[in-house]
Design an enzyme around this catalytic site. Structure first.
Site, PDB file in Angstrom:
ATOM      1  N   GLY A   1     -16.931 -19.938  -7.263  1.00  0.00           N
ATOM      2  CA  GLY A   1     -15.728 -20.278  -6.954  1.00  0.00           C
ATOM      3  C   GLY A   1     -15.299 -21.035  -5.858  1.00  0.00           C
TER       4      GLY A   1
ATOM      5  N   CYS B   1      -6.719  -9.297   2.159  1.00  0.00           N
ATOM      6  CA  CYS B   1      -7.896  -8.486   2.712  1.00  0.00           C
ATOM      7  C   CYS B   1      -9.029  -9.138   3.245  1.00  0.00           C
ATOM      8  CB  CYS B   1      -8.052  -7.474   1.690  1.00  0.00           C
ATOM      9  SG  CYS B   1      -6.864  -5.919   1.378  1.00  0.00           S
TER      10      CYS B   1
ATOM     11  N   LYS C   1     -14.131   1.380   5.187  1.00  0.00           N
ATOM     12  CA  LYS C   1     -12.979   0.186   4.705  1.00  0.00           C
ATOM     13  C   LYS C   1     -13.681  -1.302   5.170  1.00  0.00           C
ATOM     14  CE  LYS C   1      -9.367  -1.777   3.636  1.00  0.00           C
ATOM     15  NZ  LYS C   1      -8.611  -1.916   2.451  1.00  0.00           N
TER      16      LYS C   1
ATOM     17  N   VAL D   1       0.847  -1.095   0.035  1.00  0.00           N
ATOM     18  CA  VAL D   1      -0.008   0.141  -0.003  1.00  0.00           C
ATOM     19  C   VAL D   1       0.877   1.168   0.127  1.00  0.00           C
ATOM     20  CG1 VAL D   1      -1.765   1.454   1.397  1.00  0.00           C
ATOM     21  CG2 VAL D   1      -1.973  -1.234   1.201  1.00  0.00           C
TER      22      VAL D   1
ATOM     23  N   THR E   1      -0.965  -4.330   9.445  1.00  0.00           N
ATOM     24  CA  THR E   1      -1.698  -4.523  10.619  1.00  0.00           C
ATOM     25  C   THR E   1      -2.070  -5.891  10.671  1.00  0.00           C
ATOM     26  OG1 THR E   1      -3.451  -3.654   9.341  1.00  0.00           O
ATOM     27  CG2 THR E   1      -2.492  -2.279  10.946  1.00  0.00           C
TER      28      THR E   1
HETATM   29  C1  UDX Z   1      -9.685  -6.991  -2.450  1.00  0.00           C
HETATM   30  C2  UDX Z   1     -10.762  -5.673  -2.555  1.00  0.00           C
HETATM   31  O1  UDX Z   1     -11.127  -5.716  -3.990  1.00  0.00           O
HETATM   32  C3  UDX Z   1      -9.871  -4.412  -2.541  1.00  0.00           C
HETATM   33  O2  UDX Z   1     -10.715  -3.241  -2.813  1.00  0.00           O
HETATM   34  C4  UDX Z   1      -9.365  -4.121  -1.236  1.00  0.00           C
HETATM   35  O3  UDX Z   1      -8.551  -3.050  -0.959  1.00  0.00           O
HETATM   36  C5  UDX Z   1      -8.292  -5.429  -0.951  1.00  0.00           C
HETATM   37  O4  UDX Z   1      -9.305  -6.642  -0.952  1.00  0.00           O
HETATM   38  P1  UDX Z   1      -7.783  -8.234  -3.513  1.00  0.00           P
HETATM   39  O5  UDX Z   1      -7.701  -9.136  -2.291  1.00  0.00           O
HETATM   40  O6  UDX Z   1      -6.579  -7.587  -4.316  1.00  0.00           O
HETATM   41  O7  UDX Z   1      -8.772  -6.999  -3.437  1.00  0.00           O
HETATM   42  O8  UDX Z   1      -8.660  -9.200  -4.612  1.00  0.00           O
HETATM   43  P2  UDX Z   1     -10.011  -9.217  -5.332  1.00  0.00           P
HETATM   44  O9  UDX Z   1      -9.908  -9.001  -6.811  1.00  0.00           O
HETATM   45  O10 UDX Z   1     -10.912  -8.377  -4.570  1.00  0.00           O
HETATM   46  O11 UDX Z   1     -10.497 -10.836  -5.128  1.00  0.00           O
HETATM   47  C6  UDX Z   1     -10.445 -11.440  -3.749  1.00  0.00           C
HETATM   48  C7  UDX Z   1     -10.790 -12.657  -3.756  1.00  0.00           C
HETATM   49  O12 UDX Z   1     -12.066 -13.232  -4.161  1.00  0.00           O
HETATM   50  C8  UDX Z   1     -10.004 -13.721  -4.486  1.00  0.00           C
HETATM   51  O13 UDX Z   1      -9.478 -14.975  -3.779  1.00  0.00           O
HETATM   52  C9  UDX Z   1     -10.876 -13.948  -5.651  1.00  0.00           C
HETATM   53  O14 UDX Z   1     -10.738 -14.954  -6.297  1.00  0.00           O
HETATM   54  C10 UDX Z   1     -12.478 -13.875  -5.146  1.00  0.00           C
HETATM   55  N1  UDX Z   1     -13.576 -13.672  -5.829  1.00  0.00           N
HETATM   56  C11 UDX Z   1     -13.599 -12.370  -6.442  1.00  0.00           C
HETATM   57  C12 UDX Z   1     -14.271 -14.453  -6.241  1.00  0.00           C
HETATM   58  O15 UDX Z   1     -14.383 -15.878  -5.853  1.00  0.00           O
HETATM   59  N2  UDX Z   1     -15.380 -14.340  -6.823  1.00  0.00           N
HETATM   60  C13 UDX Z   1     -15.535 -13.168  -7.604  1.00  0.00           C
HETATM   61  O16 UDX Z   1     -16.556 -12.866  -8.159  1.00  0.00           O
HETATM   62  C14 UDX Z   1     -14.603 -11.997  -7.304  1.00  0.00           C
END
Ligand code: UDX
Length: 448
Positions: free
Chosen positions: A256, A263, A207, A11, A86
């Site tokens: 899935g 996060c 958040k 970040v 954190t």
């Molecule tokens: C996420 C949030 O999108 C972001 O705004 C925040 O700041 C941090 O967490 P990120 O962890 O990078 O970002 O990934 P993201 O693309 O959101 O996917 C998170 C998880 O959800 C992945 O394991 C992904 O495979 C899963 N997912 C996402 C699904 O299973 N189905 C979906 O339709 C979308």
């Protein structure tokens, strides 16, 4: 403006590089000297799309600097961002120890009015605690304000998410600090990006609420997928038809193996803990956490359902990262699924386009590391897709069939349609499209 960013992790680095690109003079600070040495040479210690060129160009323009100590960078700066880790404590709460340590240290360098901005994801109320820690450690009576400015960056798209966010949220009780922050984000305000000014606690809550809502969307569609398997429906059509309703939206409705990453798992657990500690049970969030664990367990049962007893059987796994375009394995559903398959005695062959080195650190010699999907499929009783990498969307099924012990594809990301795969003589299993695999479909019409 002169800005310091403390913490050059994921970040912090994106924040520092993007703020420099807005035209500010930014100093990135991190106590890890090897990281700073790399950054000074223009090399990013993390892989993130578009980040390296941004670091290089802004370093060359002399708008982006890196150093290991807080002095200069911080005492010159009008605004200081805190972007340190954190991690989760045992009870799920976010551990603010690093944030508080930084707050205490930087207090020494506050010689004139400064705005201290917290970017780290912290428990609601932590910004006020930061204010107290700084006040307790000030060496002279100086004015300062604390702001909460949560990040919503997705891995793999973080630079774009910073430069073109859906919104910017600035929480503080001080009108003076709000004015300073609107200069920090002037480039985005000019573009018409929604800019929300609110108090500290509201910004901190946004958040958690945003991430928990997105996690809920995924857990919900996964649960619907499970229902689809039993009632004879197709989750992809259900999701698309739902998502075309603008109030629902098409994104985050892909069924899935469950969500992972740095996060969603951490933030949902932290939010649930905040609810418990505040005497406000967040039953939906608690259930989402349980449902996501159950989804991973269900995937293991699905594989066992297709292959039978796993003892001594070879399985090929395609995809380990928690999502495509990253080598990040944190909380990836693949980890839990593989642990369970290993425990059942399976021999696991794996391939991931980016995450092999990370996987070797975790699984050591317990897995067979392969070079591509076809090598992974050799001698396998089934091939399991866990991550939706682009490279797995156009597999050569004739080639796969030749090398596999039996032609079985378990597609946990619904990358294929049953017809596409079955025409090559494969047995095909997926998430949420009924009528495939070994389930008995109830005849809903008969009971009516
Ligand atoms: C996420 C949030 O999108 C972001 O705004 C925040 O700041 C941090 O967490 P990120 O962890 O990078 O970002 O990934 P993201 O693309 O959101 O996917 C998170 C998880 O959800 C992945 O394991 C992904 O495979 C899963 N997912 C996402 C699904 O299973 N189905 C979906 O339709 C979308």
């Amino acid at each position: 403006m002169k800005i310091a960013v403390i913490g050059c992790g994921y970040v912090g680095l994106v924040t520092a590089a993007c703020l420099a690109d807005f035209g500010h003079t930014v100093t990135g600070v991190d106590h890890d000297s090897s990281k700073i040495a790399l950054l000074k040479q223009g090399t990013s210690p993390i892989y993130e799309k578009d980040l390296t060129p941004l670091i290089r160009v802004n370093t060359q323009r002399r708008r982006l600097f890196f150093q290991t100590s807080l002095d200069h960078g911080v005492d010159d700066a009008e605004v200081v961002f805190i972007a340190v880790g954190t991690p989760a404590l045992d009870n799920g709460a976010a551990d603010t120890a690093q944030v508080m340590t930084v707050a205490a240290e930087l207090a020494k360098y506050i010689k004139d009015y400064k705005v201290i901005v917290n970017k780290s994801t912290v428990p609601i109320g932590a910004a006020k605690q930061v204010r107290k820690v700084i006040r307790d450690h000030l060496e002279a009576e100086v004015e300062f304000d604390v702001v909460s400015n949560p990040e919503f960056l997705r891995e793999g798209r973080a630079v774009k998410d910073f430069q073109e966010p859906d919104r910017v949220v600035i929480g503080t009780d001080s009108p003076r600090a709000q004015k300073v922050m609107s200069r920090v984000y002037a480039a985005l305000i000019k573009k018409g990006i929604p800019y929300i000014q609110t108090n500290l606690e509201t910004a901190e809550t946004v958040k958690y609420a945003s991430n928990a809502f997105l996690a809920t969307k995924i857990a919900f569609i996964n649960e619907m997928a499970n229902l689809c398997e039993t009632v004879g429906a197709d989750i992809r059509t259900v999701a698309r038809s739902m998502g075309l309703d603008h109030r629902i939206g098409l994104q985050f409705l892909n069924a899935g193996p469950g969500y992972g990453g740095s996060c969603f798992p951490k933030d949902t657990k932290a939010l649930a803990q905040i609810g418990r500690a505040s005497g406000v049970p967040l039953t939906i969030v608690e259930t989402v956490i349980t449902a996501n664990e159950e989804q991973k367990a269900r995937m293991v049962r699905k594989i066992k359902g297709m292959v039978g007893a796993l003892q001594g059987k070879t399985l090929g796994i395609l995809g380990l990262a928690f999502k495509p375009d990253t080598d990040d394995l944190r909380e990836s559903p693949a980890l839990t699924i593989i642990d369970n398959l290993l425990a059942a005695g399976a021999i696991i062959r794996v391939y991931d386009p980016q995450a092999m080195a990370e996987a070797k650190k975790i699984f050591k010699e317990t897995l067979v590391y392969c070079t591509d999907p076809y090598n992974t499929a050799e001698g396998a009783e089934a091939l399991v897709i866990i991550t939706d990498w682009e490279a797995f969307k156009s597999l050569d099924f004739i080639r796969l069939r030749k090398v596999m012990a039996s032609p079985v594809l378990i597609d946990l990301r619904n990358l294929y349609t049953p017809a596409e795969v079955e025409q090559y003589g494969f047995k095909y299993e997926n998430v949420g499209r009924a009528g495939y695999g070994d389930r008995n479909l109830p005849d809903l019409h008969k009971s009516g």
